[in-house]
Scaffold this motif. Structure first.
Motif, short mmCIF file in Angstrom:
data_model
loop_
_atom_site.label_atom_id
_atom_site.label_comp_id
_atom_site.label_asym_id
_atom_site.label_seq_id
_atom_site.Cartn_x
_atom_site.Cartn_y
_atom_site.Cartn_z
N UNK A 68 13.97 14.77 -7.88
CA UNK A 68 12.79 14.85 -8.75
C UNK A 68 11.61 15.53 -8.08
N UNK A 69 11.61 15.56 -6.75
CA UNK A 69 10.49 16.16 -6.02
C UNK A 69 9.36 15.18 -5.84
N UNK A 70 9.71 13.92 -5.52
CA UNK A 70 8.69 12.90 -5.26
C UNK A 70 8.91 12.29 -3.88
N UNK A 71 7.89 11.56 -3.45
CA UNK A 71 7.97 10.87 -2.18
C UNK A 71 7.16 9.58 -2.29
N UNK A 72 7.64 8.53 -1.64
CA UNK A 72 6.91 7.27 -1.57
C UNK A 72 6.27 7.25 -0.20
N UNK A 73 4.94 7.11 -0.18
CA UNK A 73 4.23 7.15 1.10
C UNK A 73 3.15 6.08 1.13
N UNK A 74 2.58 5.89 2.31
CA UNK A 74 1.46 4.96 2.49
C UNK A 74 0.22 5.57 1.88
N UNK A 106 0.82 -1.21 0.00
CA UNK A 106 0.00 0.00 0.00
C UNK A 106 0.86 1.27 0.00
N UNK A 107 1.84 1.28 -0.89
CA UNK A 107 2.72 2.43 -1.07
C UNK A 107 2.39 3.10 -2.40
#
Length: 172
Positions: free
Chosen positions: A165-171, A85-86
């Motif tokens: 890149x300005x991204x994030x991996x989150x729940x 669930x990422x």
């Protein structure tokens, strides 16, 4: 720590899928049986440029497209990310487009591309009389380690390529 483990396991699942599809299905099941028809022989592979082009087109680009498509807003995440669930989002908490996702995939997999170059240049290591690990391969491993460490050191748990890149991996 749980986030790091989930993200790592998701990545390993995705790498396994990429290996199974790209390496087993594309490389072994298809290309190994038809490449001589196109003039791609063992002698052809002895050229570093030819080998790099082959690896790029038959391994790297398909894997980049896998990550880019599934991490973009066109899909709900790679299979590994779905299990845990990422999701990948930008700094405005929006799903990212395919172009940004492709750039992210290329940067994420850059250590592997560097490692490929380490075993292909100046001559493919397979054709060396006395093969030895080359310094470029260590550079790829070092960059991979930096990526891993950057997750632990960033307050938002982003890798260096996510920061760039300005991204994030989150729940979800």
């Amino acid at each position: 720590m749980k986030y790091f483990i989930e993200r790592t396991l998701a990545y390993f699942i995705d790498c396994f899928i990429a290996f199974a599809v790209v390496m087993l299905m594309i490389q072994w099941a298809i290309l190994s049986h038809i490449r001589e028809f196109f003039g791609i022989t063992d002698m052809w592979f002895q050229s570093s440029i030819n080998m790099q082009l082959y690896v790029l087109t038959s391994i790297s680009i398909p894997v980049w497209i896998y990550f880019a498509y599934f991490d973009s807003k066109k899909a709900n995440g790679t299979f590994g990310k779905r299990i845990f669930k990422l999701e990948v989002r930008d700094n405005k908490n929006q799903k990212i487009g395919f172009g940004k996702s492709l750039f992210r995939a290329i940067l994420k997999l850059l250590p592997w591309e560097i490692a490929h170059m380490g075993v292909i240049f100046p001559t493919p290591i397979y054709y060396e009389n006395e093969p030895a690990v080359r310094i470029v391969s260590y550079v790829g491993l070092l960059l991979f380690a930096i990526y891993v460490i950057s997750i632990w050191t960033d307050s938002r748990k982003r890798t260096i390529y996510d920061q760039v890149i300005g991204t994030i991996v989150s729940k979800k």
